[in-house]
Design an enzyme around this catalytic site. Structure first.
Site, PDB file in Angstrom:
ATOM      1  N   GLY A 248       0.750  -1.254   0.103  1.00  0.00           N
ATOM      2  CA  GLY A 248      -0.003   0.165   0.008  1.00  0.00           C
ATOM      3  C   GLY A 248       0.825   1.274   0.137  1.00  0.00           C
ATOM      4  N   GLU A 290       3.647  -6.756   1.750  1.00  0.00           N
ATOM      5  CA  GLU A 290       3.518  -7.018   0.368  1.00  0.00           C
ATOM      6  C   GLU A 290       3.245  -6.026  -0.608  1.00  0.00           C
ATOM      7  OE1 GLU A 290       0.603 -10.214   1.292  1.00  0.00           O
ATOM      8  OE2 GLU A 290      -1.051  -8.913   1.187  1.00  0.00           O
ATOM      9  N   PRO A 291       4.348  -5.159  -0.764  1.00  0.00           N
ATOM     10  CA  PRO A 291       4.380  -3.889  -1.790  1.00  0.00           C
ATOM     11  C   PRO A 291       4.176  -4.592  -2.986  1.00  0.00           C
ATOM     12  CG  PRO A 291       6.730  -4.325  -0.834  1.00  0.00           C
ATOM     13  CD  PRO A 291       5.599  -5.245  -0.280  1.00  0.00           C
ATOM     14  N   ARG A 293       3.038  -1.707  -5.930  1.00  0.00           N
ATOM     15  CA  ARG A 293       3.230  -0.323  -6.712  1.00  0.00           C
ATOM     16  C   ARG A 293       4.681   0.148  -6.255  1.00  0.00           C
ATOM     17  NH1 ARG A 293      -1.293   2.711  -8.124  1.00  0.00           N
ATOM     18  NH2 ARG A 293      -2.373   1.694  -6.340  1.00  0.00           N
ATOM     19  N   ARG A 330      -6.087   3.377 -16.225  1.00  0.00           N
ATOM     20  CA  ARG A 330      -6.130   3.836 -14.828  1.00  0.00           C
ATOM     21  C   ARG A 330      -6.603   5.349 -14.504  1.00  0.00           C
ATOM     22  NH1 ARG A 330      -2.370   4.826 -11.788  1.00  0.00           N
ATOM     23  NH2 ARG A 330      -3.444   4.247  -9.953  1.00  0.00           N
ATOM     24  N   TYR A 334     -10.025   5.398 -12.312  1.00  0.00           N
ATOM     25  CA  TYR A 334      -9.564   6.128 -10.996  1.00  0.00           C
ATOM     26  C   TYR A 334      -9.478   7.525 -11.119  1.00  0.00           C
ATOM     27  CZ  TYR A 334      -8.041   1.179 -10.408  1.00  0.00           C
ATOM     28  OH  TYR A 334      -7.877  -0.205 -10.667  1.00  0.00           O
ATOM     29  N   CYS A 360     -12.438   3.368 -29.565  1.00  0.00           N
ATOM     30  CA  CYS A 360     -13.604   4.147 -30.000  1.00  0.00           C
ATOM     31  C   CYS A 360     -14.436   4.394 -28.918  1.00  0.00           C
ATOM     32  CB  CYS A 360     -14.295   3.329 -31.055  1.00  0.00           C
ATOM     33  SG  CYS A 360     -13.363   3.377 -32.582  1.00  0.00           S
ATOM     34  N   GLU A 361     -14.087   5.370 -28.030  1.00  0.00           N
ATOM     35  CA  GLU A 361     -15.081   5.971 -27.096  1.00  0.00           C
ATOM     36  C   GLU A 361     -14.326   7.045 -26.497  1.00  0.00           C
ATOM     37  OE1 GLU A 361     -14.968   2.231 -24.452  1.00  0.00           O
ATOM     38  OE2 GLU A 361     -15.213   3.807 -22.826  1.00  0.00           O
ATOM     39  N   TYR A 390       0.507  -1.630 -12.378  1.00  0.00           N
ATOM     40  CA  TYR A 390      -0.993  -1.768 -12.678  1.00  0.00           C
ATOM     41  C   TYR A 390      -1.460  -1.039 -14.261  1.00  0.00           C
ATOM     42  CZ  TYR A 390      -1.545  -2.727  -7.669  1.00  0.00           C
ATOM     43  OH  TYR A 390      -1.319  -3.382  -6.643  1.00  0.00           O
TER      44      TYR A 390
HETATM   45  N1  LLP Z   1      -1.964  -7.069  -0.918  1.00  0.00           N
HETATM   46  C1  LLP Z   1      -3.037  -7.255  -0.910  1.00  0.00           C
HETATM   47  C2  LLP Z   1      -4.103  -8.033  -0.431  1.00  0.00           C
HETATM   48  C3  LLP Z   1      -3.503  -6.092  -2.087  1.00  0.00           C
HETATM   49  O1  LLP Z   1      -4.984  -6.156  -2.361  1.00  0.00           O
HETATM   50  C4  LLP Z   1      -2.881  -5.364  -2.797  1.00  0.00           C
HETATM   51  C5  LLP Z   1      -3.334  -4.401  -3.789  1.00  0.00           C
HETATM   52  C6  LLP Z   1      -1.610  -5.217  -2.466  1.00  0.00           C
HETATM   53  C7  LLP Z   1      -0.930  -6.021  -1.321  1.00  0.00           C
HETATM   54  C8  LLP Z   1      -0.489  -4.457  -3.041  1.00  0.00           C
HETATM   55  O2  LLP Z   1      -0.779  -3.173  -2.921  1.00  0.00           O
HETATM   56  P1  LLP Z   1       0.335  -1.674  -3.582  1.00  0.00           P
HETATM   57  O3  LLP Z   1       1.412  -2.054  -2.732  1.00  0.00           O
HETATM   58  O4  LLP Z   1       0.301  -2.147  -4.759  1.00  0.00           O
HETATM   59  O5  LLP Z   1      -0.405  -0.611  -3.136  1.00  0.00           O
HETATM   60  N2  LLP Z   1      -5.546  -1.446  -9.737  1.00  0.00           N
HETATM   61  C9  LLP Z   1      -5.219  -0.488  -8.784  1.00  0.00           C
HETATM   62  C10 LLP Z   1      -4.719  -1.014  -7.620  1.00  0.00           C
HETATM   63  C11 LLP Z   1      -5.465  -2.248  -6.842  1.00  0.00           C
HETATM   64  C12 LLP Z   1      -4.386  -2.412  -5.610  1.00  0.00           C
HETATM   65  C13 LLP Z   1      -5.255  -3.981  -5.168  1.00  0.00           C
HETATM   66  N3  LLP Z   1      -4.663  -4.376  -4.252  1.00  0.00           N
HETATM   67  C14 LLP Z   1      -4.613   0.702  -9.477  1.00  0.00           C
HETATM   68  O6  LLP Z   1      -4.481   0.816 -10.469  1.00  0.00           O
HETATM   69  O7  LLP Z   1      -4.275   2.006  -8.645  1.00  0.00           O
END
Ligand code: LLP
Length: 431
Positions: A248, A290-291, A293, A330, A334, A360-361, A390
């Site tokens: 996160g 569990e990073p 991004r 994205r 979002y 086409c949108e 992502y």
């Molecule tokens: N662990 C779990 C259980 C998760 O659901 C996620 C992300 C992560 C770890 C990794 O989170 P991060 O470090 O990447 O923030 N598609 C969206 C992001 C969806 C994230 C879903 N879960 C976007 O493009 O912003």
């Protein structure tokens, strides 16, 4: 520049990871995903070293492969010593095909099927992150059938607002993930898991959201989780050995975004956890995070060629490129912000454009209101920064567009990690 791997050379041309973007675009064509391997490795090392320093032996950082999943990235992550978080048979298969050690694979997801569970058990993955009681029953049944004793973490919803955008909030009590503490369901969930003879419950998991900048979010999460761990200890005599705090941490998409000092955050978090467990009279658990991004986002850049430019007098200016929502959905999903750069020298006069795609949108917007050279025209190159997370993983074949290749940049060299989808690929599944 936005990130240390983006520069301009003496003639003002854009460079990424020390290489000229224009020459990469000429060699591989556009749209093109570039990924800076050195940056991915240094991000992995940042987590690995911070974990080593703050938590010591046994604690582990996992890479959330939903951010970008293909074999080469799994190889890199494995070489850097991280574990991997997967959410589907596809992500597990990708990791295993890349030679990822099965015992360092964690399997998440709120809707695992029986087939998924059988597959993952059969592959002898290290740990299931069980989302709910139905999954627990299924895991017990299937593990028994395969004669396996399976390690599992239980996903708990702590009831935390991560102060981020709605689609990625996963911590408040009303989300679809995990089992909530608030109404007693979580305690029942743990009790049930402990009664299952082929499931070995090593601890708890939670993930409150993505793009988290607020320093207090993880601390608050820890407070809720340690309080729950204490309840479990007192009511059931269960001591969680592992606590997985999810991913996160936010990254910079714009110059105005804050920088998260991840090693400093992890140090402070470790201190906070130590304090809280000591107060609760519990032993310090092994910590997992569990990073996704923050490992790959700033390692990515997408390069497009301008197809045409439209000036709608008094209304809007459009730059239309050869990609769009199919390779980067994205903004559409979002309203995600991005920094957009001209690949050629950008010192002349600028104008404001909406950077839009070829689908086409009308909603096919990569980024509205970006400054680009006023004389930008057909054939010019445009780069969108921080697209490593992502983008490839959420790309589609909408309008039957082939997905761009992923070209890795490493130490002044470049190579294809994922090749461009061909017209034949697009029909490969059709009968
Ligand atoms: N662990 C779990 C259980 C998760 O659901 C996620 C992300 C992560 C770890 C990794 O989170 P991060 O470090 O990447 O923030 N598609 C969206 C992001 C969806 C994230 C879903 N879960 C976007 O493009 O912003």
């Amino acid at each position: 520049m936005l990130t240390g791997n983006i520069q301009r050379n003496e003639s003002g041309e854009l460079c990424f990871a020390g290489q000229t973007v224009r020459s990469l675009a000429e060699e591989y064509g556009t749209p093109l995903y570039l990924m800076d391997e050195d940056r991915i490795r240094s991000n992995c090392r940042m987590y690995r070293d911070a974990f080593q320093e703050s938590f010591g032996e046994g604690s582990l950082s996992l890479y959330a492969s939903k951010a970008a999943s293909f074999k080469q990235i799994c190889r890199i992550v494995a070489e850097e010593g991280l574990g991997i978080d997967t959410v589907s048979r596809g992500e597990i298969h990708t990791a295993l095909s890349a030679g990822f050690p099965a015992e360092k694979i964690y399997f998440h997801g709120d809707g695992k099927t029986e087939e998924d569970i059988r597959y993952a058990l059969n592959a002898r993955i290290g740990c299931f992150v069980v989302d709910n009681e139905t999954e627990l029953e299924c895991l017990q049944r299937e593990a028994k059938a395969q004669g396996i004793r399976q390690k599992a973490l239980l996903r708990i919803t702590p009831g935390i607002d991560p102060h981020t955008y709605e689609a990625v909030n996963t911590g408040t009590v009303d989300v679809k993930f995990g089992v909530p503490i608030a109404d007693g369901q979580a305690q029942h969930f743990v009790e049930k898991a402990l009664s299952m003879d082929v499931i070995s419950v090593s601890g708890l998991h939670c993930h409150v959201g993505s793009m988290v900048f607020d320093e207090m979010v993880f601390e608050d999460t820890v407070d809720h989780m340690v309080c729950f761990m204490k309840e479990l200890h007192d009511a059931l005599g269960f001591t969680a050995e592992e606590l997985n705090l999810g991913g996160g941490y936010g990254v910079r998409y714009l110059e105005t975004d804050k920088t998260v000092d991840i090693p400093a955050r992890i140090r402070a978090l470790a201190e906070h956890i130590r304090q809280r467990v000591a107060e609760a009279g519990l032993p310090m658990p092994l910590i997992l995070m569990e990073p996704g991004r923050s490992i790959v986002a700033d390692a990515g850049m997408t390069v497009y060629t301008v197809s045409t430019v439209k000036h709608l007098t008094g209304l809007k200016n459009y730059v239309i490129v050869d990609g769009g929502m199919a390779d980067n959905p994205r903004y559409c999903l979002y309203q995600a912000p991005y920094t957009v750069l001209s690949v050629s020298n950008a010192e002349g006069q600028e104008e404001v454009f909406d950077l839009v795609g070829r689908c086409c949108e009308s909603g096919d917007i990569i980024q509205p209101g970006v400054k680009l050279p006023a004389d930008i025209r057909h054939g010019d190159l445009v780069a969108v920064c921080t697209t490593g997370a992502y983008n490839y993983s959420m790309a589609s074949n909408y309008n039957r567009l082939g997905r761009p290749p992923v070209v890795m940049l490493q130490g002044g060299k470049h190579y294809v990690a994922v090749r461009r989808e061909t017209l034949e690929d697009l029909c490969a599944l059709d009968v």
